[in-house]
Design an enzyme around this catalytic site. Structure first.
Site, PDB file in Angstrom:
ATOM      1  N   LYS A  84       0.759  -1.302   0.299  1.00 21.47           N
ATOM      2  CA  LYS A  84      -0.056   0.001   0.054  1.00 21.47           C
ATOM      3  C   LYS A  84       0.939   1.385  -0.049  1.00 21.47           C
ATOM      4  CE  LYS A  84      -4.418  -1.502   1.873  1.00 21.47           C
ATOM      5  NZ  LYS A  84      -4.219  -2.976   1.960  1.00 21.47           N
ATOM      6  N   GLU A 106      -9.783   7.344   3.840  1.00 19.30           N
ATOM      7  CA  GLU A 106     -10.846   6.249   4.841  1.00 19.30           C
ATOM      8  C   GLU A 106      -9.981   5.026   4.916  1.00 19.30           C
ATOM      9  OE1 GLU A 106     -10.945   6.374   1.320  1.00 19.30           O
ATOM     10  OE2 GLU A 106     -10.718   4.214   1.104  1.00 19.30           O
ATOM     11  N   SER A 373       1.706  -9.975  -0.942  1.00 25.66           N
ATOM     12  CA  SER A 373       1.235  -8.418  -0.864  1.00 25.66           C
ATOM     13  C   SER A 373       1.739  -7.796   0.513  1.00 25.66           C
ATOM     14  CB  SER A 373      -0.069  -8.083  -1.343  1.00 25.66           C
ATOM     15  OG  SER A 373      -0.848  -8.906  -0.341  1.00 25.66           O
TER      16      SER A 373
HETATM   17  C1  LIG Z   1      -5.001  -4.035   1.651  1.00 25.21           C
HETATM   18  C2  LIG Z   1      -4.386  -5.386   1.199  1.00 25.21           C
HETATM   19  C3  LIG Z   1      -5.004  -6.168   0.045  1.00 25.21           C
HETATM   20  C4  LIG Z   1      -5.958  -5.942  -0.643  1.00 25.21           C
HETATM   21  O1  LIG Z   1      -5.793  -4.644  -1.392  1.00 25.21           O
HETATM   22  P1  LIG Z   1      -5.655  -4.591  -2.904  1.00 25.21           P
HETATM   23  O2  LIG Z   1      -5.802  -3.247  -3.371  1.00 25.21           O
HETATM   24  O3  LIG Z   1      -6.656  -5.581  -3.508  1.00 25.21           O
HETATM   25  O4  LIG Z   1      -4.152  -4.914  -3.165  1.00 25.21           O
HETATM   26  C5  LIG Z   1      -3.971  -7.097  -0.188  1.00 25.21           C
HETATM   27  N1  LIG Z   1      -2.997  -7.467   0.731  1.00 25.21           N
HETATM   28  C6  LIG Z   1      -2.549  -6.649   1.661  1.00 25.21           C
HETATM   29  C7  LIG Z   1      -1.283  -7.131   2.394  1.00 25.21           C
HETATM   30  C8  LIG Z   1      -3.155  -5.371   2.111  1.00 25.21           C
HETATM   31  O5  LIG Z   1      -2.631  -4.786   3.140  1.00 25.21           O
END
Ligand SMILES: *Cc1c(COP(=O)(O)O)cnc(C)c1O
Length: 394
Positions: A84, A106, A373
């Site tokens: 993010k 938000e 992610s």
């Molecule tokens: C917020 C988040 C997501 C989901 O958001 P996307 O916009 O679909 O990437 C996925 N993995 C992690 C670790 C997150 O913090």
């Protein structure tokens, strides 16, 4: 600038938002494609976020599954522990160039709020984060983090006091204060130009991964896998590979307790096309077309819509979207923790859970590249409760 991705996207907003969004689009086009902005963004990615993130060959996981070779793109190693931050730094840098002094965001689970508060501290901006009061109770630690970073957390009591209500309040504030305020959106969603802009700030994931896999293997991967909430980490990985026709691409949504139960967060499998948060896309809806609440064990995938570029990629058949249940995702969580000593975010565990089912059926010389992610530190209580059936680890 094209506001749509095929039949999806657009700008379905009240009249009062058209002007600020037009200004945003012009500023985005004016600054973000210029060399000066790109260099500044890259400098923060390198020196602050810690990029490039590693591409890691998960040898023990590969052996355990007994099929394709598995590589992980380690977004969990970024400052603040997820992808993010890439997007937040890009947007706040743009806000600075636009002369804004204040950012708002938000947040549901608090992850995007913490990332925005982090970026605001880094650039010396005032920051207000809107959060449902129910979510504030559930995610107390992230509320403390945001306050520690100097952000004001404004509780929202209306409606169900959760994410949807926080989004409404953030849009209202944006209308009231568009003169000095920049609205930092957390995923590849919302009215144009947000989905495009967020993708541009996240595509660095795939660009790096392509260089890294070519270095490691001398060829492109056979499969890319990413989890899909709003879709920002997934489109970030996928984008640079879309033209490489031999690379098969899989987006993994949350099937929660199973699509048939209705308790899930799959906009594609359980949903239909409609308008949500200013964009036309697939979304979870009831028979009357009203938004249905999403459910997933993972707070970051718990979103009833999906980014419009994913809707387009689904319709043209370039990306295959699947869904994975809570149980399958938690198996991915357990597997990676035990085989590699890496505790993944439960969001990312959905991509791992899918890979755990698919990789054993693939040939040993095939290559799978998964977007990890985020890290799982934030999820240890949820995981502890899930695996032990008792509440709270600490
Ligand atoms: C917020 C988040 C997501 C989901 O958001 P996307 O916009 O679909 O990437 C996925 N993995 C992690 C670790 C997150 O913090």
């Amino acid at each position: 600038m094209n506001k749509n991705f095929g039949n999806f996207g657009g700008q379905y907003v009240p009249e009062a938002l058209v002007k600020p969004l037009t200004e945003l689009e012009e500023a985005f086009q004016g600054y973000c494609y210029g060399e000066e902005f790109k260099n500044e963004y890259k400098k923060y990615m390198k020196e602050y976020v810690g990029r490039p993130s590693l591409l890691y060959y998960a040898e023990r996981l590969t052996k355990h599954l007994g099929g394709a070779k598995i590589y992980l793109k380690r977004e969990d190693l970024n400052h603040t522990g997820a992808h993010k931050i890439n997007n937040v730094i890009g947007q706040i840098l743009l806000a600075k160039h636009m002369g804004k002094k204040r950012v708002i965001a938000e947040t549901g689970a608090g992850q995007h709020g913490v990332a925005t508060a982090t970026g605001a501290a880094l650039f010396g901006m005032e920051c207000t984060v809107f959060m449902g009061e129910e979510d504030m109770r559930r995610q107390e630690l992230n509320v403390f983090r945001m306050r520690m970073l100097g952000a004001e957390v404004q509780g929202v009591a209306s409606g169900t006091a959760t994410l949807k209500d926080a989004v409404d309040e953030a849009f209202n504030e944006y209308v009231r204060r568009a003169g000095d305020t920049f609205y930092v959106v957390g995923s590849a969603v919302g009215p144009h130009p947000y989905p495009l802009m967020v993708r541009e700030f996240q595509k660095i994931i795939g660009e790096e991964a392509k260089v890294q896999i070519l270095e490691a293997e001398g060829r492109l991967p056979d499969y890319l896998i990413g989890c899909v909430g709003g879709g920002s980490n997934a489109i970030g990985l996928f984008y640079d590979f879309l033209k490489d026709d031999d690379v098969k691409i899989i987006g993994v949504e949350a099937a929660g307790k199973g699509i048939k139960t209705g308790l899930h967060a799959s906009a594609f499998e359980g949903g239909k096309v409609g308008v949500i948060h200013g964009m036309k896309t697939y979304m979870m809806a009831d028979d009357k077309g009203n938004i249905k609440p999403a459910y997933s064990i993972s707070a970051g995938l718990d979103y009833p819509g999906v980014g419009p570029e994913h809707a387009y990629l689904k319709d043209i058949g370039r990306v295959n979207y699947v869904s994975v249940t809570d149980d399958e995702a938690m198996e991915g969580f357990r597997l990676l923790s035990r085989t590699e000593g890496i505790i993944p975010a439960i969001e990312s565990s959905h991509a791992l859970g899918y890979a755990a089912m698919a990789a054993p059926k693939m040939k040993k010389e095939e290559i799978v590249l998964i977007n990890l992610s985020g890290r799982g530190d934030k999820d240890v209580n949820t995981a502890y409760e899930y695996f032990t059936g008792t509440s709270r680890a600490i």
